[in-house]
Design a protein around this motif. Structure first.
Motif, PDB file in Angstrom:
ATOM      1  N   GLY A  58       0.786  -1.227   0.000  1.00  0.00           N
ATOM      2  CA  GLY A  58       0.000   0.000   0.000  1.00  0.00           C
ATOM      3  C   GLY A  58       0.815   1.274   0.000  1.00  0.00           C
ATOM      4  O   GLY A  58       0.245   2.374  -0.072  1.00  0.00           O
ATOM      5  N   ASP A 182      -1.715   4.310   0.095  1.00  0.00           N
ATOM      6  CA  ASP A 182      -3.110   3.927  -0.062  1.00  0.00           C
ATOM      7  C   ASP A 182      -3.830   4.030   1.284  1.00  0.00           C
ATOM      8  O   ASP A 182      -3.246   3.717   2.325  1.00  0.00           O
ATOM      9  CB  ASP A 182      -3.192   2.486  -0.590  1.00  0.00           C
ATOM     10  CG  ASP A 182      -4.597   2.105  -0.986  1.00  0.00           C
ATOM     11  OD1 ASP A 182      -5.332   1.621  -0.094  1.00  0.00           O
ATOM     12  OD2 ASP A 182      -4.969   2.289  -2.155  1.00  0.00           O
ATOM     13  N   PRO A 183      -5.095   4.470   1.285  1.00  0.00           N
ATOM     14  CA  PRO A 183      -5.804   4.602   2.574  1.00  0.00           C
ATOM     15  C   PRO A 183      -6.003   3.282   3.306  1.00  0.00           C
ATOM     16  O   PRO A 183      -6.277   3.279   4.503  1.00  0.00           O
ATOM     17  CB  PRO A 183      -7.148   5.235   2.175  1.00  0.00           C
ATOM     18  CG  PRO A 183      -7.296   4.969   0.720  1.00  0.00           C
ATOM     19  CD  PRO A 183      -5.914   4.939   0.155  1.00  0.00           C
ATOM     20  N   THR A 184      -5.856   2.146   2.594  1.00  0.00           N
ATOM     21  CA  THR A 184      -6.014   0.843   3.257  1.00  0.00           C
ATOM     22  C   THR A 184      -4.706   0.297   3.811  1.00  0.00           C
ATOM     23  O   THR A 184      -4.705  -0.751   4.453  1.00  0.00           O
ATOM     24  CB  THR A 184      -6.602  -0.176   2.274  1.00  0.00           C
ATOM     25  OG1 THR A 184      -5.674  -0.387   1.194  1.00  0.00           O
ATOM     26  CG2 THR A 184      -7.936   0.307   1.718  1.00  0.00           C
ATOM     27  N   ALA A 185      -3.581   0.975   3.551  1.00  0.00           N
ATOM     28  CA  ALA A 185      -2.290   0.490   4.032  1.00  0.00           C
ATOM     29  C   ALA A 185      -2.249   0.474   5.563  1.00  0.00           C
ATOM     30  O   ALA A 185      -2.814   1.351   6.225  1.00  0.00           O
ATOM     31  CB  ALA A 185      -1.167   1.375   3.485  1.00  0.00           C
ATOM     32  N   ALA A 186      -1.563  -0.495   6.102  1.00  0.00           N
ATOM     33  CA  ALA A 186      -1.480  -0.653   7.559  1.00  0.00           C
ATOM     34  C   ALA A 186      -0.406   0.272   8.124  1.00  0.00           C
ATOM     35  O   ALA A 186       0.621  -0.180   8.658  1.00  0.00           O
ATOM     36  CB  ALA A 186      -1.189  -2.103   7.918  1.00  0.00           C
ATOM     37  N   ARG A 267      -8.347  11.416   7.383  1.00  0.00           N
ATOM     38  CA  ARG A 267      -6.977  11.065   7.766  1.00  0.00           C
ATOM     39  C   ARG A 267      -5.976  12.067   7.212  1.00  0.00           C
ATOM     40  O   ARG A 267      -4.918  12.296   7.810  1.00  0.00           O
ATOM     41  CB  ARG A 267      -6.627   9.669   7.258  1.00  0.00           C
ATOM     42  CG  ARG A 267      -7.379   8.533   7.932  1.00  0.00           C
ATOM     43  CD  ARG A 267      -6.751   7.211   7.550  1.00  0.00           C
ATOM     44  NE  ARG A 267      -5.416   7.090   8.112  1.00  0.00           N
ATOM     45  CZ  ARG A 267      -4.538   6.153   7.738  1.00  0.00           C
ATOM     46  NH1 ARG A 267      -4.862   5.290   6.785  1.00  0.00           N
ATOM     47  NH2 ARG A 267      -3.341   6.081   8.293  1.00  0.00           N
ATOM     48  N   GLU A 475      -5.663   8.888  -0.906  1.00  0.00           N
ATOM     49  CA  GLU A 475      -4.244   8.561  -0.846  1.00  0.00           C
ATOM     50  C   GLU A 475      -3.442   9.780  -0.371  1.00  0.00           C
ATOM     51  O   GLU A 475      -3.687  10.899  -0.814  1.00  0.00           O
ATOM     52  CB  GLU A 475      -3.739   8.156  -2.227  1.00  0.00           C
ATOM     53  CG  GLU A 475      -4.410   6.936  -2.803  1.00  0.00           C
ATOM     54  CD  GLU A 475      -4.204   6.846  -4.307  1.00  0.00           C
ATOM     55  OE1 GLU A 475      -3.740   5.790  -4.767  1.00  0.00           O
ATOM     56  OE2 GLU A 475      -4.498   7.850  -4.997  1.00  0.00           O
ATOM     57  N   LYS A 553       1.766   0.303  11.429  1.00  0.00           N
ATOM     58  CA  LYS A 553       0.939   0.072  12.622  1.00  0.00           C
ATOM     59  C   LYS A 553       1.386  -1.192  13.327  1.00  0.00           C
ATOM     60  O   LYS A 553       1.869  -2.131  12.706  1.00  0.00           O
ATOM     61  CB  LYS A 553      -0.529  -0.032  12.215  1.00  0.00           C
ATOM     62  CG  LYS A 553      -1.136   1.290  11.773  1.00  0.00           C
ATOM     63  CD  LYS A 553      -2.613   1.118  11.471  1.00  0.00           C
ATOM     64  CE  LYS A 553      -3.250   2.459  11.091  1.00  0.00           C
ATOM     65  NZ  LYS A 553      -4.683   2.320  10.740  1.00  0.00           N
TER      66      LYS A 553
END
Length: 553
Positions: A58, A182-186, A267, A475, A553
């Motif tokens: 991501g 990417d907004p879904t990246a951890a 975010r 993003e 994270k």
């Protein structure tokens, strides 16, 4: 070959606020190695794009390269005028007189002229003139340096310049580095500083301490340098807003554009921010706090509480407007120091009157009232007052009784942006893109001359720049554009930066730091080439106030 005279159309284009035709917003997704033309230089220049590098799922890194060197080295002279000298003048009479003097000494000088738009007071155009000698190709810096030595021996104040910096049409080259998250990246987004707020540290060292995957420079700051004659003694002190973990560590230059991370409303956000802090004394009296973690009476970037005045003598500012890079002063202030500032509060400046420290514990209960300048106990807060601010503290502080603080950080609509995880930085500014279209708010960010209303050199000249933005898909874009190097990258103007961010697909974007601050670190490695000046011989990792980081994270 002599360069053409700088024309009106080119000058106006540099600060145009109009949106250009849509660019290649999908460029960052093109893995063919040949992306569409970046909006830099002539339209026939081809962009070479490296294949994306995945830093973690991501999070990708990409470099775009375009153009070739065609500008010239020259030597610029300081122009004598009544009352002193200047590198550029609005009155051509003195520039022409210097050219005549150069001719008499056997040098061939010229006047390079600009017409620049007035951004305030109804607009219009003003002329600027500079005197230069010599024209050497992109590999001719040594020849320019030798000419500079001859001119100095002849009694002139001179400096070597590369004409790409002027901001007029160029063929580059350019190197644009893009990190897309990417907004879904951890991962999480943060702002971090070094050992304390009052000192600087390299982006690489801050990234290492934070365990960061990616880091770029954040706020500009009060830097100790020969060009900063108003340095206040603490070169890590951020200019304007700095929030870490929902703690306000530097107040806003109210109304300047900021990057908001992990806050209310999204975010990643870009907006114009205002902060306000007040304290209620044990007897119920309320006073506005003028600053957070800075020398009382010294407001870099201005935009404070309304009684500030510019140190350069250009007047009081009852509207409390921000002025990028300008030092404002005030006689009557209360400033709060947190442990993040450092080990001790600053001693009072000579012009401060009646300075006092009120030392409090973490619950704002008063423990000591003392002369200004002393240790900050672990977990404590200290309010330092000068002038009427000191008088107010002495009148209302009582040992053993507590003040009640209150802080608000609001966006351009007056809505709170705070959240338990909020980080925020106001970089050099200005905003670049708003709602997917180019929008450059130089006036709101104090990037114009207070007398003439023309854009500052930071707007119209090419410099290295660090940019940040958010796409419609959420993003995060962290972008560095190197500069000050004819062989690899010449940098961009503010307008060019805005066009690049739109081309990359930014919905909203802003400029963070510029010049030698511009740094990109990924996985502990320096990815770009930070250059302190056009005449620097090698990249240098400058120490800065804080950094924007991406952490796993």
């Amino acid at each position: 070959m002599p360069r053409p005279s700088r024309g009106l159309a080119a000058a106006v284009a540099l600060v145009s606020l109009a949106a250009l035709p849509p660019g290649a917003s999908a460029a960052a997704d093109d893995s063919s190695g040949a992306a569409q033309h970046m909006p830099l230089g002539p339209a026939d220049l081809q962009t070479a794009a490296q294949a994306p590098q995945t830093l973690t799922p991501g999070v990708t890194y990409r470099k775009f390269v375009q153009g070739q060197a065609s500008d010239l080295w020259s030597v610029e002279l300081e122009i004598p005028r009544p009352g002193g000298k200047s590198w550029q003048l609005g009155n051509r009479t003195y520039a022409d007189a210097l050219v005549r003097d150069l001719t008499a000494q056997g040098f061939t000088g010229r006047v390079d002229s600009w017409q620049v738009p007035v951004l305030t007071g109804g607009g219009g155009l003003l002329s600027e003139h500079r005197v230069r000698v010599g024209q050497f190709d992109p590999n001719g810096r040594a020849d320019a340096d030798r000419l500079k030595g001859r001119l100095e021996s002849a009694g002139h104040s001179a400096r070597t310049v590369y004409t790409a910096q002027d901001g007029f049409p160029s063929t580059g080259p350019w190197q644009v580095r893009v990190v897309t998250v990417d907004p879904t990246a951890a991962v999480a987004f943060k702002a971090v500083h070094g050992q304390d707020v009052r000192t600087t540290q390299s982006v690489r060292d801050m990234a290492a301490a934070a365990g960061a995957l990616v880091a770029v420079n954040g706020s500009e700051c009060d830097i100790d340098s020969p060009g900063n004659e108003n340095f206040s003694g603490y070169d890590g002190d951020p200019e304007g807003l700095y929030v870490q973990g929902n703690s306000l560590l530097s107040e806003a230059n109210n109304g300047r554009t900021a990057l908001l991370l992990e806050g209310a409303g999204g975010r990643v956000r870009v907006d114009e921010i205002t902060s306000r802090t007040q304290v209620t004394a044990p007897d119920g009296e309320v006073r506005q706090v003028d600053g957070i973690n800075r020398v009382p009476g010294r407001i870099r970037g201005c935009g404070g509480t309304g009684d500030d005045r510019r140190l350069d003598g250009k007047g009081a500012d009852p509207e409390a407007r921000p002025w990028r890079g300008i030092m404002c002063v005030a006689d009557d202030e209360v400033v709060v120091f947190r442990p993040e500032w450092g080990a001790s509060t600053p001693p009072p400046r000579p012009e401060a009157t009646g300075a006092v420290d009120v030392v409090m514990d973490g619950n704002w209960s008063v423990k000591e009232i003392r002369p200004a300048g002393g240790p900050i106990p672990a977990g404590a807060r200290v309010m330092q007052g000068i002038g009427a601010g000191a008088d107010w503290l002495r009148a209302h502080a009582v040992v053993g009784q507590a003040f009640k603080p209150g802080t608000g950080i609001t966006d351009s609509r007056g809505k709170p942006v705070t959240s338990p995880t909020l980080s925020a930085v106001a970089g050099g500014g200005p905003a670049l893109v708003r709602d997917g279209e180019v929008m450059v708010n130089t006036v709101a960010n104090g990037m114009h001359d207070a007398v003439y209303g023309t854009p500052t050199r930071a707007v119209v000249e090419r410099h290295p720049r660090t940019l940040a933005g958010v796409t419609a898909a959420g993003e995060l874009l962290l972008v560095t554009i190197d500069g000050r190097d004819p062989a690899t990258s010449v940098g961009v103007t503010v307008q060019e930066a805005a066009e690049v961010m739109k081309w990359l697909g930014a919905k909203d974007a802003l400029s963070l730091g510029i010049g030698g601050d511009t740094t990109l670190v990924a996985n502990g490695t320096l990815y770009n080439r930070p250059m302190d000046s056009w005449t620097a011989n090698a990249p240098t990792e400058r120490k800065v106030a804080n950094a924007v980081v991406v952490v796993k994270k």
